[in-house]
Design an enzyme around this catalytic site. Sequence first.
Site: not given
Length: 447
Positions: A265, A299, A301-302, A338, A342, A370-371, A399
């Site tokens: 994290g 652990e 990741g990012r 992302r 987020y 188309c959003e 991610y």
Amino acid sequence: MAAPAPLLHPDPDPSFTELLAIRPQLRMDPLAGLMLEEVPLARIAAAHGTPVWAYSAGTLRRRLATLQGALAEARLDAQVHFAVKANPNLAVLRTLGDQGAGADVVSEGELRAARAAGIPAAHIVFSGVGKTLAEIRLALSEDIQQINAESAEEVAMISATAAAMGRTARVALRVNPDVDAKTHAKITTGKSENKFGIAIGDAPALYARMAGLPGIRPVGLAVHIGSQITAGVGAYRTAYGHLADLVRSLRAQGLVVERVDCGGGLGIPYRDEPAPNPAALAGAIAATLGNLGVALMVEPGRWIAGPAGVLVASVILQKQGAGRRFLVLDAAMNDLVRPAMYEAWHGILPVAPADFTAPLAPADVVGPICESGDTFARNRGLPSLQPASLVAFLDAGAYGAAMSSTYNNRPLAAEVLVEGDRFALVRERQTQEALLAGQALPPWMAR
């Protein structure tokens, strides 16, 4: 889908030069343009098209070594397990595995990717709140290092499956310490209302019960309180302090606790926000768990993969709206979700040297989906960019490709690994034919 909140920030955006200053893997060459290590991004785009992901092998190794060094400096007996969910590309996993990293996996696919990349089963931990019977069987047949169980029901599944296979599962119990990591609501995992782990008050009874179940050897505890944590290490210290108390309590009951999985994290500065560094995390672990004689795991990741990657996109066109300039790219929310999911901020740099120094004006950076939610940035200062001009999204190594989809029937983008002055395709661009492969019309629709 409702449009996300405006992607605005109360403070001025960092300049292009400021963004580059804290990202040593990137530099602007006056002739070749934006470089990742010693490779021009324009050269990658010319070879493999856009959108395209590019990862810096040197950055992956450097950041892993920094974390490993911080843990060693704090005199911790700790293993680093890369969180495969951040980036499951085989070349990324092989690069990290060759430097001693294990893998933290949360699915059969991630476990198979880690093994295919050469990471030993003895260095793989299987986490996740909803492991299927097939996934538990695979983990047992591979004889991985550890399964992190997240509920009494899952403990029962592991016990029954292992006993039926004639195996003994090494199981750590993931506890939920009810600690707020002060991160985005969608990626906090250590509060009591989150779906993850066993309430810490229920852990002693369940751990004691595990010791008497067939097919299970309890080996320790695990915790993970959230992702992209930037508010210092106070939440870590609190959570690890609760775990230390639990270790002492379990041992007082005569139970064996060999390991503590500290989770991950650790956040990164996507914009210019402060973020805790590995030394601070190692200090928090040492202060709470360092004197318990347990083997430790982390652990990340990012923190390792995020800064190592960029997403290179081409400009389709500039559109002048009613008081707004829209920069329409060939990358979209299906590639990098992302910002839409987020409200995340990513640095966006022009790739060409002339564009890097050209006058800036506000622009909304959008994709072709188309959003209205297919928006990467609003009112971002960018130069006037002609069709086929290139831009790079920074800190896209975690991610990014991992969360890509084929929404709007858009093929998955290619992925490239950069090593010094060379680069290689490590995942082919998905073809239009592959998008349709596996689909079939029912017999009554045949012509």
